[in-house]
Design an enzyme around this catalytic site. Structure first.
Site, short mmCIF file in Angstrom:
data_model
loop_
_atom_site.label_atom_id
_atom_site.label_comp_id
_atom_site.label_asym_id
_atom_site.label_seq_id
_atom_site.Cartn_x
_atom_site.Cartn_y
_atom_site.Cartn_z
N CYS A 1 0.87 -1.20 0.00
CA CYS A 1 0.00 0.00 0.00
C CYS A 1 0.89 1.23 0.00
O CYS A 1 0.62 2.23 -0.67
CB CYS A 1 -0.89 0.03 1.23
SG CYS A 1 -1.87 -1.44 1.51
N CYS B 1 -7.55 -2.15 -4.80
CA CYS B 1 -6.14 -1.79 -4.55
C CYS B 1 -5.27 -3.04 -4.60
O CYS B 1 -4.23 -3.06 -5.24
CB CYS B 1 -5.97 -1.11 -3.19
SG CYS B 1 -6.38 0.64 -3.21
N HIS C 1 1.05 5.23 -1.41
CA HIS C 1 0.32 6.08 -0.47
C HIS C 1 1.11 6.49 0.77
O HIS C 1 0.56 6.59 1.85
CB HIS C 1 -0.98 5.38 -0.05
CG HIS C 1 -1.98 5.24 -1.15
ND1 HIS C 1 -2.66 6.31 -1.68
CD2 HIS C 1 -2.41 4.16 -1.84
CE1 HIS C 1 -3.48 5.89 -2.64
NE2 HIS C 1 -3.33 4.59 -2.75
N ARG D 1 -13.08 -0.95 -2.30
CA ARG D 1 -11.96 -0.07 -2.59
C ARG D 1 -10.63 -0.79 -2.32
O ARG D 1 -9.72 -0.81 -3.12
CB ARG D 1 -12.10 1.20 -1.75
CG ARG D 1 -10.94 2.17 -1.76
CD ARG D 1 -10.68 2.79 -3.10
NE ARG D 1 -9.88 1.89 -3.96
CZ ARG D 1 -9.42 2.20 -5.15
NH1 ARG D 1 -9.70 3.35 -5.69
NH2 ARG D 1 -8.70 1.35 -5.85
#
Lengths: 103, 270, 221
Positions: free
Chosen positions: B179, B231, B183, B227
């Site tokens: 992730c 991802c 991000h 969501r």
């Protein structure tokens, strides 16, 4: 049966601003599914609106309109308490009418 | 530096407008996207899902022919207002930290007698998953404008945050992505899409505080579960189980980081 | 870069120190140890993922490079060196000594972000994903900023003839970087395109041409 529309009608200086959200797939008939088969067209073809039962808007729609369409229009001379009704018809003959009171 | 320049320009009076104009003309693609969202916001079809969700909450369904009106989402049975901005949280009856979706599954099972495992295994946008879209839309809308404030007093909640942080940085798959690959820094983007820094609070209505959302591109309502699922798909990972602990831990990490930011869910995304 | 990193490490150590102190003061409340949390995270990953399509569960088994680069902190210097030398050893150099292919094909690959997800069919070719993270040609304005700009990559490095001996160092480094980015930076955010089998040798050649061919839009415009 089709899901209800969300209609909001707001009085504004002698007119009413009407905002309508319709729940519809609006399939264009040009897309293919995972197996390569064409997904048949399924979309709204006609929209009509009335103020206290009297027609104020008539529209012909096609596959270019988005899924779950949003429509906004102004009705001249409408005031609080008046009834606005909206009807759509799709190419499968399905039909839905919903009503709102001008606030 | 910039602030100083601005102050000097303002002190000179007439230069003030010039400075402001210069700032406005630097409108980026991000501003254009924001403008597009603002135009759509008035007719956000998420409302259609909210209406469906509110009705579903009150409808008697399932083998037990019961509604969800006695479901405890964290503030007692039946309380919906304000619960969304405090999830995920620990629930004593299940002994687990749960996000909105996993908690709804528990309620659908215990109150309505529906099969939670089967619902979790159902593809997005089908059958009971379609109903969940409505429920998360309505329940999150009942917290619109409130600030995130996830509880962190229970040891299980603290543990989920700490583990969630580890999972956020967990690299795997053929592309070595985590992730954090996308991000964990300010001001980065993929193609033209801005990427929120989720290791911190990215601000009101950004990142965690923007979901659930109506996706214009797919015409569907995406909860945080979907969501995160997408991802992981783009990270080239295997498939995260719906409402699995990994997803709840990540939501806990992002949710706690978003403390104080305002929820705009369900929002609208391209 | 190095100064900043060592500074970060120092301040992290400082925070770590405070953390220990605080834990002692409140009597080490309830949170498990770091090692226990690490184990918990691993167990959670195993329990939560299932295979789907071509995305099998071996994808969550980490190698050293992935495992050592899975936190905010950079690995220590010895681990970093070990990863880089191990990864460098995996680089497969072009069999015929031919490093450059067709930049037009390279541009197509750079644009293509598909491949290797669970919605991709088995055996379907992958793209290079390059524009997702890098500026490359001047014409393409939809580029990401996670990686550095590669616009005029060859020109800025003085490569006017990629076949000339003075270009060899840059040409080889670029090949190695695309094949296995971790050979030069243990925790690079860039996928190991050749090593992981995302791109084959011919595809890497085409991307090489996009970056280094003086006639490619990267260098000619």
């Amino acid at each position: 049966m089709a899901d209800p529309m969300r209609i909001r009608a707001q009085a504004q200086g002698g007119n009413a601003v009407v905002r309508v959200l319709m729940s519809h797939e609006m399939e264009t008939g040009q897309r293919k599914d995972a197996a390569g088969k064409t997904i048949p067209a399924w979309h709204i073809t006609e929209v009509n609106a009335a103020l206290n039962g009297k027609p104020v808007l008539s529209a012909q729609w096609g596959p270019a309109i988005s899924k779950n369409p949003f429509l906004q229009f102004t009705v001249k001379g409408a005031k609080a308490g008046d009834k606005i009704s909206v009807t759509w018809v799709d190419n499968k003959g399905d039909k839905r009418t919903d009503e709102a009171t001008v606030a | 530096m910039l602030m100083n320049k601005f102050a000097i320009a303002c002190a000179l009076g007439s230069l003030c407008t010039l400075q402001v104009q210069a700032q406005q003309s630097s409108s980026s693609s991000a501003d254009a996207i924001a403008q597009y969202r603002a135009m759509l916001a008035d007719g956000n079809p998420a409302e259609l899902f909210e209406a469906k969700g509110e009705e579903l909450w009150k409808t008697r369904r399932g083998p037990k022919n019961a509604s969800l009106e006695r479901c405890d989402l964290g503030k007692g049975p039946g309380v919906v207002k304000g619960v969304f901005v405090e999830l995920p949280r620990y629930f004593a009856d299940t002994g687990r930290v749960q996000d909105l979706e996993s908690r709804l599954l528990s309620c659908m099972e215990t109150l309505q007698g529906l099969d939670a495992k089967q619902i979790a295994a159902t593809a997005f946008g089908r059958d009971e998953q379609k109903n969940l879209e409505g429920l998360v839309a309505w329940i999150s809308a009942e917290s619109r404008g409130l600030k995130f404030n996830l509880p962190q007093s229970h040891p299980q909640e603290q543990k989920m945050y700490a583990v969630g942080k580890r999972l956020f940085f967990f690299r795997g798959g053929p592309y070595d992505f985590a992730c954090a690959s996308c991000h964990s820094e300010e001001g980065k983007r993929i193609r033209l899409q801005d990427l929120p820094n989720l290791t911190k609070n990215p601000g009101d209505g950004v990142g965690f505080a923007a979901w659930p959302a109506y996706r214009v591109s797919s015409g569907e309502l995406w909860g945080m579960q979907r969501r995160l699922n997408d991802c992981f798909r783009q990270q080239r990972f295997p498939f995260p189980g719906y409402a699995s602990d990994v997803t709840v831990a990540l939501a806990t990490y992002m949710g706690v980081n978003s403390k104080g930011s305002v929820s705009i869910a369900p929002s609208i995304k391209r | 870069m190095t100064t900043k990193q060592s500074f970060n490490r120092k301040s992290l150590a400082l925070i770590g120190g405070f953390g220990t102190l605080a834990a002692v003061l409140v009597g080490c409340a309830s949170l498990p140890s770091d090692a226990e949390l690490d184990a918990e995270a691993r167990a959670m990953v195993r329990a939560s993922f299932r295979e789907q399509g071509i995305a099998k569960l071996d994808r969550i088994e980490q190698d050293l490079a992935q495992q050592a680069c899975s936190s905010e902190q950079q690995p220590d210097e010895a681990t970093t060196k070990r990863i880089e030398s191990e990864q460098l050893a995996t680089v497969k150099w072009p069999a015929n000594g031919q490093y450059l292919g067709d930049w037009r094909e390279g541009e197509k690959l750079a644009q293509n972000g598909r491949g290797m997800t669970w919605t991709d069919a088995a055996g379907s070719p992958s793209g290079g994903n390059c524009y997702n993270c890098h500026q490359i040609s001047k014409a393409e304005i939809s580029f990401g900023t996670i990686g550095p700009s590669l616009y005029q990559y060859g020109k800025l490095r003085g490569v006017s003839n990629p076949a000339a001996p003075e270009s060899a160092a840059i040409v080889q480094y670029t090949w190695g970087k695309i094949w296995n980015a971790k050979a030069y930076n243990a925790c690079s955010g860039m996928p190991r395109f050749g090593h992981a089998g995302v791109l084959n040798e011919a595809q890497v050649r085409d991307i090489m041409a996009l970056l280094l061919d003086p006639k490619s839009p990267v260098n000619a415009q």
